[in-house]
Design a protein around this motif. Structure first.
Motif, short mmCIF file in Angstrom:
data_model
loop_
_atom_site.label_atom_id
_atom_site.label_comp_id
_atom_site.label_asym_id
_atom_site.label_seq_id
_atom_site.Cartn_x
_atom_site.Cartn_y
_atom_site.Cartn_z
N THR A 161 -33.82 -32.15 39.31
CA THR A 161 -32.67 -31.26 39.47
C THR A 161 -32.46 -30.91 40.93
OG1 THR A 161 -33.05 -30.31 37.28
CG2 THR A 161 -31.72 -29.01 38.81
N GLN A 162 -33.55 -30.61 41.61
CA GLN A 162 -33.49 -30.29 43.04
C GLN A 162 -32.89 -31.46 43.82
OE1 GLN A 162 -36.68 -28.42 46.04
NE2 GLN A 162 -37.31 -30.43 45.35
N GLN A 163 -33.36 -32.68 43.50
CA GLN A 163 -32.86 -33.86 44.18
C GLN A 163 -31.37 -34.05 43.95
OE1 GLN A 163 -34.93 -37.57 43.73
NE2 GLN A 163 -36.91 -36.58 43.61
N GLN A 164 -30.97 -33.94 42.68
CA GLN A 164 -29.56 -34.17 42.34
C GLN A 164 -28.66 -33.19 43.09
OE1 GLN A 164 -28.72 -33.91 38.16
NE2 GLN A 164 -26.59 -34.54 38.38
N ASP A 165 -29.06 -31.92 43.14
CA ASP A 165 -28.26 -30.91 43.82
C ASP A 165 -28.17 -31.18 45.31
OD1 ASP A 165 -27.95 -29.66 41.41
OD2 ASP A 165 -29.41 -28.07 41.78
N PHE A 166 -29.31 -31.48 45.95
CA PHE A 166 -29.34 -31.63 47.40
C PHE A 166 -28.72 -32.94 47.86
CE2 PHE A 166 -31.60 -33.20 51.20
CZ PHE A 166 -31.11 -32.29 52.11
N TYR A 167 -29.15 -34.05 47.29
CA TYR A 167 -28.69 -35.35 47.76
C TYR A 167 -27.24 -35.61 47.37
CZ TYR A 167 -33.59 -35.96 48.84
OH TYR A 167 -34.83 -35.77 49.35
N GLY A 168 -26.85 -35.14 46.22
CA GLY A 168 -25.46 -35.29 45.81
C GLY A 168 -24.52 -34.50 46.71
N ALA A 169 -24.91 -33.26 47.02
CA ALA A 169 -24.07 -32.43 47.89
C ALA A 169 -24.03 -32.98 49.31
CB ALA A 169 -24.60 -30.99 47.88
N THR A 170 -25.15 -33.51 49.79
CA THR A 170 -25.20 -34.09 51.13
C THR A 170 -24.27 -35.31 51.22
OG1 THR A 170 -27.45 -33.31 51.53
CG2 THR A 170 -26.68 -35.16 52.88
N SER A 171 -24.34 -36.18 50.22
CA SER A 171 -23.47 -37.35 50.21
C SER A 171 -22.00 -36.95 50.19
CB SER A 171 -23.79 -38.24 48.99
OG SER A 171 -25.03 -38.88 49.15
N LEU A 190 -20.58 -34.22 51.30
CA LEU A 190 -20.16 -33.66 52.59
C LEU A 190 -19.96 -34.76 53.62
CD1 LEU A 190 -19.95 -30.79 54.15
CD2 LEU A 190 -22.13 -31.51 55.12
N LEU A 191 -20.91 -35.69 53.71
CA LEU A 191 -20.82 -36.75 54.71
C LEU A 191 -19.63 -37.68 54.42
CD1 LEU A 191 -24.60 -37.63 55.07
CD2 LEU A 191 -23.19 -36.33 56.67
N GLN A 192 -19.40 -37.98 53.16
CA GLN A 192 -18.28 -38.86 52.82
C GLN A 192 -16.95 -38.23 53.19
OE1 GLN A 192 -19.07 -39.66 48.69
NE2 GLN A 192 -20.84 -40.95 49.18
N ASP A 193 -16.88 -36.90 53.15
CA ASP A 193 -15.63 -36.22 53.47
C ASP A 193 -15.37 -36.10 54.97
OD1 ASP A 193 -15.00 -35.90 50.83
OD2 ASP A 193 -15.68 -33.81 50.70
N HIS A 194 -16.42 -36.17 55.80
CA HIS A 194 -16.24 -35.85 57.22
C HIS A 194 -16.77 -36.89 58.19
CE1 HIS A 194 -14.85 -31.91 55.95
NE2 HIS A 194 -15.93 -31.79 55.20
N VAL A 195 -17.30 -38.00 57.70
CA VAL A 195 -17.82 -39.05 58.58
C VAL A 195 -17.02 -40.33 58.34
CG1 VAL A 195 -19.82 -40.46 59.21
CG2 VAL A 195 -20.12 -38.04 58.64
N GLN A 196 -16.43 -40.85 59.41
CA GLN A 196 -15.66 -42.09 59.31
C GLN A 196 -16.18 -43.07 60.36
OE1 GLN A 196 -13.57 -39.20 60.30
NE2 GLN A 196 -13.53 -38.48 58.18
N ALA A 224 -32.52 -33.92 56.65
CA ALA A 224 -32.68 -32.61 57.30
C ALA A 224 -32.29 -32.69 58.77
CB ALA A 224 -34.11 -32.11 57.14
N TYR A 225 -32.79 -33.71 59.45
CA TYR A 225 -32.49 -33.88 60.88
C TYR A 225 -30.98 -34.00 61.10
CZ TYR A 225 -32.76 -35.68 65.67
OH TYR A 225 -32.62 -35.85 67.02
N ASN A 226 -30.34 -34.90 60.37
CA ASN A 226 -28.91 -35.15 60.59
C ASN A 226 -28.06 -33.94 60.23
OD1 ASN A 226 -29.35 -37.73 61.57
ND2 ASN A 226 -29.13 -38.71 59.58
N LEU A 227 -28.41 -33.24 59.16
CA LEU A 227 -27.65 -32.06 58.77
C LEU A 227 -27.80 -30.94 59.80
CD1 LEU A 227 -28.38 -31.97 54.93
CD2 LEU A 227 -26.16 -32.43 56.01
N LEU A 268 -23.62 -42.75 62.26
CA LEU A 268 -24.13 -41.87 61.21
C LEU A 268 -23.74 -42.42 59.84
CD1 LEU A 268 -25.48 -39.20 60.33
CD2 LEU A 268 -23.24 -38.09 60.63
N LEU A 269 -24.72 -42.58 58.98
CA LEU A 269 -24.45 -43.04 57.61
C LEU A 269 -23.65 -41.97 56.88
CD1 LEU A 269 -25.20 -45.40 55.67
CD2 LEU A 269 -27.11 -43.99 54.89
N ASN A 270 -22.61 -42.38 56.15
CA ASN A 270 -21.77 -41.38 55.49
C ASN A 270 -22.19 -41.11 54.06
OD1 ASN A 270 -20.83 -43.69 54.24
ND2 ASN A 270 -18.70 -43.01 54.23
N THR A 271 -23.49 -41.21 53.82
CA THR A 271 -24.06 -40.82 52.54
C THR A 271 -25.48 -40.36 52.79
OG1 THR A 271 -24.37 -41.51 50.23
CG2 THR A 271 -24.97 -43.10 51.93
N ALA A 272 -26.07 -39.68 51.84
CA ALA A 272 -27.43 -39.18 52.01
C ALA A 272 -28.44 -40.32 51.91
CB ALA A 272 -27.74 -38.14 50.94
#
Length: 249
Positions: free
Chosen positions: A29-39, A41-47, A90-93, A160-164
């Motif tokens: 559950t922790q993984q799904q929440d963190f990695y899903g949300a990170t992906s 965010l990056l997909q929305d703002h990294v091109q 963590a570093y990239n965020l 920067l990779l645009n996914t977690a």
């Protein structure tokens, strides 16, 4: 009274008999929440490896929630792959978060202590970006591909990779990132007329990391190229561009 006692006893027994929630389920559950949300965010703002900091600034609350998750993320009993993926993200965020704290700015080098003074709470520890890189990633995994995954918000950084980075795919993702960087003619610059190859100063700063995995820098680079560097070419370094990796510039 006897009926009430019997009822309470049945409740206690049912609670004791109920299976405990396994640690793996909580971790999933922790993984799904963190990695899903990170992906997301990056997909929305990294091109194309660059960051739209203006749109990210408008979406700062999402990034702040991820920074808060970083602080309390539970790595106890986590497998090595999960730890590796977590610290890369963590570093990239945290780089993105610290840029937003000072945005707009021309370069992270204009922020004193950006890498080695400012501490963040990461999985229960207070760490600088340099400590994340050197202690949590390089000292632990001794994997030079990490240098193509950590992005310090500079134009000369790898894209920067645009996914977690994901625990079950982190090795595959690191391999792809190394190939992406080392086959990019802007990152590895071949000059046939001068019989030389210019590479990122990352190879100068972290030379021992690369030479632990290959007999020479050229040999390391060739591991990730479909077309090897021309033999006999002299290897040098082009100046690092510390300008902000802002997609709007």
């Amino acid at each position: 009274m006897a009926i009430i006692k019997r009822f309470l006893l049945l409740i206690c027994l049912s609670v004791l008999a109920a299976p405990a929630k396994p640690a793996a389920a909580a971790s999933a559950t922790q993984q799904q929440d963190f990695y899903g949300a990170t992906s997301g965010l990056l997909q929305d703002h990294v091109q194309e490896g660059q960051v739209n900091y203006r749109s990210l600034q408008e979406d700062k609350a999402r990034l702040q929630r991820l920074v808060q998750q970083l602080a309390i993320y539970d790595l106890r009993n986590a497998p090595a792959a999960e730890c590796k993926a977590f610290y890369l993200n963590a570093y990239n965020l945290l780089v993105l978060w610290q840029v937003l704290e000072h945005y707009p700015l021309p370069s992270v080098m204009d922020v004193p202590g950006f890498f080695d003074k400012r501490q963040y709470r990461v999985a229960g520890e207070n760490l600088t970006l340099n400590q994340l890189e050197k202690q949590k990633l390089m000292a632990t995994y001794r994997d030079a591909r990490v240098h193509f995954a950590l992005v310090c918000a500079a134009r000369s950084c790898p894209p920067l990779l645009n996914t977690a980075y994901l625990p079950d795919r982190v090795e595959e993702q690191l391999e792809a990132q190394a190939k992406r960087a080392l086959q990019d003619p802007a990152f590895v610059r071949i000059h046939p007329d001068e019989r030389k190859v210019l590479v990122s100063e990352l190879f100068k700063w972290y030379r021992p990391d690369f030479l632990r995995q290959a007999p020479s820098l050229a040999a390391y680079i060739n591991r990730f190229r479909s077309t090897p560097l021309p033999p006999g070419y002299r290897l040098g370094y082009y100046p690092y561009n510390w300008g902000l990796n802002d997609s709007r510039k």
